[in-house]
Design an enzyme around this catalytic site. Structure first.
Site, PDB file in Angstrom:
ATOM      1  N   ASP A 233      -1.424  -2.401  -4.193  1.00  0.00           N
ATOM      2  CA  ASP A 233      -3.007  -2.243  -3.943  1.00  0.00           C
ATOM      3  C   ASP A 233      -3.290  -0.681  -4.361  1.00  0.00           C
ATOM      4  O   ASP A 233      -2.579   0.133  -4.615  1.00  0.00           O
ATOM      5  CB  ASP A 233      -3.188  -2.161  -2.394  1.00  0.00           C
ATOM      6  CG  ASP A 233      -3.147  -3.471  -1.842  1.00  0.00           C
ATOM      7  OD1 ASP A 233      -2.893  -4.351  -2.691  1.00  0.00           O
ATOM      8  OD2 ASP A 233      -3.228  -3.527  -0.673  1.00  0.00           O
TER       9      ASP A 233
ATOM     10  N   ARG B 182      -4.902  -6.652 -11.057  1.00  0.00           N
ATOM     11  CA  ARG B 182      -6.064  -7.423 -10.235  1.00  0.00           C
ATOM     12  C   ARG B 182      -7.157  -6.606 -10.277  1.00  0.00           C
ATOM     13  O   ARG B 182      -7.182  -5.541  -9.677  1.00  0.00           O
ATOM     14  CB  ARG B 182      -5.376  -7.543  -8.833  1.00  0.00           C
ATOM     15  CG  ARG B 182      -6.244  -8.123  -7.630  1.00  0.00           C
ATOM     16  CD  ARG B 182      -6.176  -7.383  -6.318  1.00  0.00           C
ATOM     17  NE  ARG B 182      -4.795  -7.858  -5.804  1.00  0.00           N
ATOM     18  CZ  ARG B 182      -4.277  -7.182  -4.751  1.00  0.00           C
ATOM     19  NH1 ARG B 182      -4.841  -5.900  -4.162  1.00  0.00           N
ATOM     20  NH2 ARG B 182      -2.880  -7.506  -4.446  1.00  0.00           N
TER      21      ARG B 182
ATOM     22  N   LYS C 230       0.796  -0.884  -0.180  1.00  0.00           N
ATOM     23  CA  LYS C 230      -0.142   0.151  -0.010  1.00  0.00           C
ATOM     24  C   LYS C 230       0.831   1.093   0.142  1.00  0.00           C
ATOM     25  O   LYS C 230       1.761   1.347   0.908  1.00  0.00           O
ATOM     26  CB  LYS C 230      -0.877  -0.171   1.205  1.00  0.00           C
ATOM     27  CG  LYS C 230      -2.037  -0.937   1.162  1.00  0.00           C
ATOM     28  CD  LYS C 230      -2.853  -1.069   2.459  1.00  0.00           C
ATOM     29  CE  LYS C 230      -1.973  -1.637   3.867  1.00  0.00           C
ATOM     30  NZ  LYS C 230      -1.929  -2.927   3.743  1.00  0.00           N
TER      31      LYS C 230
HETATM   32  C1  LIG Z   1      -7.626 -10.199  -3.405  1.00  0.00           C
HETATM   33  C2  LIG Z   1      -8.276  -8.837  -3.291  1.00  0.00           C
HETATM   34  C3  LIG Z   1      -7.645  -7.640  -3.152  1.00  0.00           C
HETATM   35  C4  LIG Z   1      -8.296  -6.651  -3.248  1.00  0.00           C
HETATM   36  N1  LIG Z   1      -7.488  -5.160  -3.373  1.00  0.00           N
HETATM   37  C5  LIG Z   1      -8.261  -4.171  -3.352  1.00  0.00           C
HETATM   38  C6  LIG Z   1      -7.509  -3.073  -3.666  1.00  0.00           C
HETATM   39  O1  LIG Z   1      -6.396  -3.100  -4.086  1.00  0.00           O
HETATM   40  N2  LIG Z   1      -8.279  -1.847  -3.559  1.00  0.00           N
HETATM   41  C7  LIG Z   1      -9.831  -1.879  -3.393  1.00  0.00           C
HETATM   42  O2  LIG Z   1     -10.369  -0.793  -3.615  1.00  0.00           O
HETATM   43  N3  LIG Z   1     -10.362  -2.827  -3.160  1.00  0.00           N
HETATM   44  C8  LIG Z   1      -9.735  -4.144  -3.009  1.00  0.00           C
HETATM   45  N4  LIG Z   1     -10.308  -5.357  -2.840  1.00  0.00           N
HETATM   46  C9  LIG Z   1     -11.709  -5.057  -2.333  1.00  0.00           C
HETATM   47  C10 LIG Z   1     -12.778  -5.147  -3.512  1.00  0.00           C
HETATM   48  O3  LIG Z   1     -12.604  -3.904  -4.177  1.00  0.00           O
HETATM   49  C11 LIG Z   1     -14.033  -5.450  -3.162  1.00  0.00           C
HETATM   50  O4  LIG Z   1     -14.365  -4.368  -2.026  1.00  0.00           O
HETATM   51  C12 LIG Z   1     -14.363  -6.723  -2.212  1.00  0.00           C
HETATM   52  O5  LIG Z   1     -13.742  -7.712  -3.299  1.00  0.00           O
HETATM   53  C13 LIG Z   1     -15.994  -7.025  -2.391  1.00  0.00           C
HETATM   54  O6  LIG Z   1     -16.326  -7.224  -3.811  1.00  0.00           O
HETATM   55  P1  LIG Z   1     -16.693  -8.594  -4.619  1.00  0.00           P
HETATM   56  O7  LIG Z   1     -16.183  -8.510  -5.941  1.00  0.00           O
HETATM   57  O8  LIG Z   1     -16.176  -9.561  -3.739  1.00  0.00           O
HETATM   58  O9  LIG Z   1     -18.309  -8.587  -4.662  1.00  0.00           O
HETATM   59  P2  LIG Z   1     -19.603  -8.181  -3.840  1.00  0.00           P
HETATM   60  O10 LIG Z   1     -20.633  -8.266  -4.625  1.00  0.00           O
HETATM   61  O11 LIG Z   1     -19.203  -7.132  -3.021  1.00  0.00           O
HETATM   62  O12 LIG Z   1     -19.516  -9.529  -3.094  1.00  0.00           O
HETATM   63  C14 LIG Z   1     -20.123 -10.693  -3.487  1.00  0.00           C
HETATM   64  C15 LIG Z   1     -20.277 -11.732  -2.511  1.00  0.00           C
HETATM   65  O13 LIG Z   1     -19.152 -12.288  -1.806  1.00  0.00           O
HETATM   66  C16 LIG Z   1     -19.056 -12.098  -0.437  1.00  0.00           C
HETATM   67  N5  LIG Z   1     -18.386 -11.357   0.321  1.00  0.00           N
HETATM   68  C17 LIG Z   1     -17.779 -10.210  -0.469  1.00  0.00           C
HETATM   69  N6  LIG Z   1     -16.783  -9.428   0.495  1.00  0.00           N
HETATM   70  C18 LIG Z   1     -17.183  -9.909   1.694  1.00  0.00           C
HETATM   71  C19 LIG Z   1     -16.829  -9.779   3.139  1.00  0.00           C
HETATM   72  N7  LIG Z   1     -15.944  -8.706   3.089  1.00  0.00           N
HETATM   73  N8  LIG Z   1     -17.067 -10.792   3.993  1.00  0.00           N
HETATM   74  C20 LIG Z   1     -17.912 -11.641   3.768  1.00  0.00           C
HETATM   75  N9  LIG Z   1     -18.350 -11.963   2.558  1.00  0.00           N
HETATM   76  C21 LIG Z   1     -18.101 -11.437   1.576  1.00  0.00           C
HETATM   77  C22 LIG Z   1     -20.643 -12.056  -0.156  1.00  0.00           C
HETATM   78  O14 LIG Z   1     -21.246 -13.162  -0.130  1.00  0.00           O
HETATM   79  C23 LIG Z   1     -21.302 -11.278  -1.373  1.00  0.00           C
HETATM   80  O15 LIG Z   1     -22.528 -11.473  -1.301  1.00  0.00           O
HETATM   81  C24 LIG Z   1      -9.639  -6.412  -2.934  1.00  0.00           C
HETATM   82  C25 LIG Z   1     -10.494  -7.531  -2.917  1.00  0.00           C
HETATM   83  C26 LIG Z   1      -9.662  -8.845  -3.104  1.00  0.00           C
HETATM   84  C27 LIG Z   1     -10.441 -10.182  -3.090  1.00  0.00           C
END
Ligand SMILES: Cc1cc2nc3c(=O)[nH]c(=O)nc-3n(C[C@H](O)[C@H](O)[C@H](O)COP(=O)(O)OP(=O)(O)OC[C@H]3O[C@@H](n4cnc5c(N)ncnc54)[C@H](O)[C@@H]3O)c2cc1C
Length: 303
Positions: free
Chosen positions: A130, A180, A96
């Site tokens: 990130d 990513r 970060k």
């Molecule tokens: C490996 C990785 C790296 C990331 N790096 C960054 C980054 O550098 N910058 C950034 O802005 N964001 C980052 N994120 C976060 C990302 O932007 C989303 O906020 C997060 O992944 C939730 O979005 P989703 O695509 O999983 O879908 P969503 O539509 O939010 O979630 C889909 C389903 O996944 C499950 N789920 C999602 N999140 C959670 C949780 N926290 N707890 C429990 N269940 C959950 C639930 O069942 C939900 O219904 C990262 C995420 C991942 C997986």
């Protein structure tokens, strides 16, 4: 509304003190954080690797207020590079840039990143940068471009919710970025980012297809079944082998899906946070699934 409150809470120093010092939050933290030390992160990584799941280390902590804190963060990252190279090669290190001082002094941050990129390059450890709040988005991409020129395996997170993301992606020439793709986890203004969740998902799908068609080794950071299925099917349609892209998920989230993907022969990497500075990270995870709010309230008030 709940999501917005939790994201505002992520930036509240007062709430941080209350939550961080509450003994009852321990179990909740353990679910999303691998441990407080680098050693605990290495142990957790070995367990994941045995199950064919790769890891990206995440040293917890975000925006620093003094450059000395950025110096300390650099030392922490260098320790992580050494530990990965020695104990679990093949795993990556997420970085970060706010932790390296990008918000305070972009030039000092760039120097820190140079030191880290060189050490990681020498040790054969790949860095993943990130993407944080849009206020540092430009500087983060500029820093990434510089590192990419010397270390083309370096990844950068790209947020589907940010309106200018398609333009940013098109702006890369050679080498092409390793991204990513994520939806985006920060509280942003409507002028900067899409605010309606279904719109963000649609944009995620559009960018997934674009990345599979145009970029080397894209990673898809999502737990969303719709996005995962779309990526799998689109890759088949475009003739992209399942070894030429990867899925990424967060430690402690949808562990069954992580294992299923690994068992099906997909590449899957888990973002594994460790350290003591877990508050803002945890609040963002809570905001991603509003029913998680129950977990926060229970952990704070349950007897
Ligand atoms: C490996 C990785 C790296 C990331 N790096 C960054 C980054 O550098 N910058 C950034 O802005 N964001 C980052 N994120 C976060 C990302 O932007 C989303 O906020 C997060 O992944 C939730 O979005 P989703 O695509 O999983 O879908 P969503 O539509 O939010 O979630 C889909 C389903 O996944 C499950 N789920 C999602 N999140 C959670 C949780 N926290 N707890 C429990 N269940 C959950 C639930 O069942 C939900 O219904 C990262 C995420 C991942 C997986």
């Amino acid at each position: 509304m709940i999501k917005r409150l939790l994201l505002l809470a992520a930036d509240s120093k007062r709430l941080e003190k209350i939550v961080s010092t509450n003994k009852r939050t321990k179990r909740l933290v353990q679910r999303f954080v691998a441990g407080t030390t680098l050693e605990s992160a290495v142990r957790a990584t070995k367990r994941m690797n045995e199950r064919n799941i790769d890891v990206s280390f995440d040293l917890l902590g975000e925006t620093v207020e003094r450059l000395e804190e950025a110096d300390a963060a650099l030392e922490g990252y260098l320790d992580a590079v050494r530990a990965i190279a020695e104990h679990c090669p093949g795993n990556t290190l997420s970085v970060k840039l706010t932790q390296l001082g990008i918000g305070l002094d972009p030039e000092a941050c760039a120097k820190h990143l140079d030191v880290l990129a060189e050490a990681a390059g020498d040790a054969g450890v790949v860095l993943e940068i990130d993407m944080e709040h849009s206020s540092v988005g430009r500087d983060t991409l500029d820093a990434y471009r510089r590192v990419l020129a010397d270390y083309p395996a370096t990844r950068v997170a790209i947020q589907a919710m940010i309106r200018r993301t398609p333009h940013d992606l098109e702006s890369f020439d050679d080498p092409k970025p390793r991204i990513r793709l994520v939806k985006g986890a920060f509280l942003e203004d409507p002028g900067v980012a899409l605010k309606h969740h279904p719109d963000v998902t649609e944009q995620y799908l559009y960018l997934s297809e674009w990345a599979l068609a145009n970029l080397p080794d894209p990673a898809f950071g999502t737990h969303d079944d719709r996005c995962i299925d779309f990526v799998k099917k689109t890759a088949v349609r475009l003739g992209v082998d399942r070894k030429d892209y990867e899925f990424q998920m967060l430690y402690g989230v949808r562990r069954d899906v992580q294992q299923k993907l690994a068992d099906e022969g997909y590449r899957i990497r888990v973002y594994l946070p460790y350290g003591t500075d877990w508050y803002a990270y945890l609040m963002r995870r809570m905001a991603e699934k509003p029913s998680n709010l129950i977990l926060v309230i229970r952990s704070l008030f349950a007897g």
